[in-house]
Design an enzyme around this catalytic site. Structure first.
Site, mmCIF file in Angstrom:
data_model
loop_
_atom_site.group_PDB
_atom_site.id
_atom_site.type_symbol
_atom_site.label_atom_id
_atom_site.label_comp_id
_atom_site.label_asym_id
_atom_site.label_seq_id
_atom_site.Cartn_x
_atom_site.Cartn_y
_atom_site.Cartn_z
ATOM 1 N N ASP A 251 0.826 -1.204 0.000
ATOM 2 C CA ASP A 251 0.000 0.000 0.000
ATOM 3 C C ASP A 251 0.863 1.259 0.000
ATOM 4 O O ASP A 251 1.515 1.574 0.993
ATOM 5 C CB ASP A 251 -0.905 -0.006 1.246
ATOM 6 C CG ASP A 251 -2.041 0.989 1.150
ATOM 7 O OD1 ASP A 251 -1.749 2.193 1.080
ATOM 8 O OD2 ASP A 251 -3.210 0.568 1.150
ATOM 9 N N HIS A 355 -7.690 -0.472 -9.764
ATOM 10 C CA HIS A 355 -7.439 0.636 -8.848
ATOM 11 C C HIS A 355 -6.267 1.499 -9.302
ATOM 12 O O HIS A 355 -6.350 2.731 -9.259
ATOM 13 C CB HIS A 355 -7.169 0.075 -7.449
ATOM 14 C CG HIS A 355 -6.909 1.113 -6.406
ATOM 15 N ND1 HIS A 355 -7.913 1.887 -5.855
ATOM 16 C CD2 HIS A 355 -5.746 1.528 -5.817
ATOM 17 C CE1 HIS A 355 -7.395 2.723 -4.971
ATOM 18 N NE2 HIS A 355 -6.082 2.530 -4.933
#
Length: 439
Positions: A251, A355
């Site tokens: 992330d 994404h």
């Protein structure tokens, strides 16, 4: 023991406790000797901060043998980071702390401009004491502040606080974000007049600092909400490793670095005309020079249903491999994504709904500096997505709109909290946080 009655054995703990409390100097001397034998450090003079170098202290055995302030050995957890400078500590501090606590406050109705001035003066002293490891003024438990574990205290202000000082000083972006269709904001983690962000490698100094700050702020403001997050502990992985969220994804791979030439122009508010105007009102941003804008979003993850998706499906949703974080177009984690690459069927390797594609922009100014942490409070899990930039309306909002429109990841995440704060500029010894706002 032979010759000791059961009644005497039962009463021994009570007798021992009374002896501990009333044993006088001899008892105290014995306890101090015991502490030394167990390796417990003696209490030091609170006037001698346990400061370390700007980057912290290497927790290796070699570092433990080095001399610390006052001859003490800070070791891992004893490091103190400087709180002074052009920017507040905690925004770009590297490596990121393992624990974070965001505390939002609502100003009391009677807290006026002079009250805000007094509050910021008190906050300044608290920040200096807590960061140095000496604790704030009249700290009843200074021992809890003595091991700061790289504690940083970062202070931000919300739109309501700035309006009480002078509405003309509030930048246009310092307001709730425009609505997004998929937001499900609960109202429990939204907004606020004052933000205190506490970060450290150990939760103990964070808990103590939060209590001391709440005590000193009680006359001016009341707690609105608190959110706590975490990332991998320092030393658990190699330095520079990108954190993973609770979905297992790497992330934050594509993230500006403070070492980049254009970082300051993306993150720190400066003297540019666009920073010093709001609807033609000159000077609105001058008090924020050296500060930044923080957007904090609480993102709940639906982990039970995410776990039901097979691995290829999860990787297609993100556009990256789960194991290495590398893009599906090949390479390693930091290889640029090839958005034009196609498979044998002529379809783009990175789907239109992935994404990474939805978050990508060709505009180099449409970037943010992210500092997310995971949260898990037992009832739910997710991500506290924090990002810093000059202007959220120009940097964060366009990105979030694209994600809101067509990000397949929306099937497994829900935005339930949202807040925007102006992070105050840094300060030097003898100065007060936020002084320029009150000029």
């Amino acid at each position: 023991m032979p010759g000791t009655s059961p009644e005497a054995s039962e009463n021994r703990p009570a007798v021992a406790r009374r002896a501990l409390l009333t044993g006088g100097a001899a008892g105290v001397g014995t306890l101090l000797g015991l502490g030394a034998g167990l390796g417990i450090p003696a209490l030091r003079d609170r006037g001698t901060p346990q400061a370390g170098p700007p980057g912290g202290v290497d927790p290796s055995p070699e570092a433990d043998r080095s001399s610390g302030i006052g001859g003490e050995l800070p070791g891992f957890g004893g490091e103190a980071l400087p709180c002074h400078g052009a920017h507040q500590a905690g925004v770009t501090t590297t490596p990121p702390a393992a624990h974070a606590r965001y505390v939002s406050y609502r100003l009391r109705p009677e807290t006026d401009r002079d009250g805000i001035r007094r509050m910021l003066r008190i906050l300044t002293g608290d920040v200096e004491g807590l960061a140095s490891g000496t604790g704030p003024l009249a700290d009843p438990e200074p021992e809890l502040a003595a091991r700061p574990a790289r504690l940083t205290v970062t202070v931000g202000v919300g739109p309501g606080l700035v309006d009480r000082v002078d509405p003309l000083k509030r930048p246009e972006w310092l307001a709730p974000l425009p609505p997004f269709s998929r937001d499900r904001l609960s109202g429990q983690h939204d907004g606020g007049d004052l933000l205190v962000l506490l970060q450290a490698d150990d939760p103990l100094p964070i808990a103590h600092a939060a209590r001391m700050l709440a005590r000193d702020l009680a006359s001016f403001a009341e707690p609105l909400w608190t959110q706590q997050g975490f990332r991998q502990a320092r030393g658990a992985e190699a330095g520079g490793t990108t954190m993973r969220n609770l979905m297992g994804q790497v992330d934050g791979t594509v993230n500006p670095s403070p070492a980049d030439e254009d970082f300051d122009g993306l993150v720190w508010i400066g003297g540019a005309p666009e920073d010093a105007s709001r609807d033609g009102r000159g000077g609105a941003g001058a008090w924020l020079e050296g500060g930044t804008a923080l957007v904090l979003r609480r993102i709940r993850m639906e982990l039970d249903t995410w776990d039901q998706v097979d691995r290829p499906g999860r990787e297609q949703t993100i556009g990256r491999r789960l194991d290495t974080g590398a893009p599906l177009t090949g390479g390693d984690e930091h290889t640029p994504v090839d958005y034009e690459a196609r498979n044998a069927l002529g379809l783009t390797v990175i789907p239109s709904f992935a994404h990474v594609r939805r978050a990508h922009s060709e505009d180099p100014d449409e970037r943010i500096f992210r500092r997310a942490v995971n949260y898990d409070d037992g009832a739910e899990s997710g991500l506290l997505f924090a990002c810093y930039q000059r202007n959220p309306l120009r940097q964060f909002v366009p990105i979030q709109r694209r994600l809101d429109e067509l990000d397949l990841l929306n099937e497994w995440v829900t935005h339930t909290g949202s807040a925007v704060f102006a992070i105050l500029p840094g300060f030097e010894p003898g100065e007060t946080l936020g002084a320029a706002l009150l000029e």
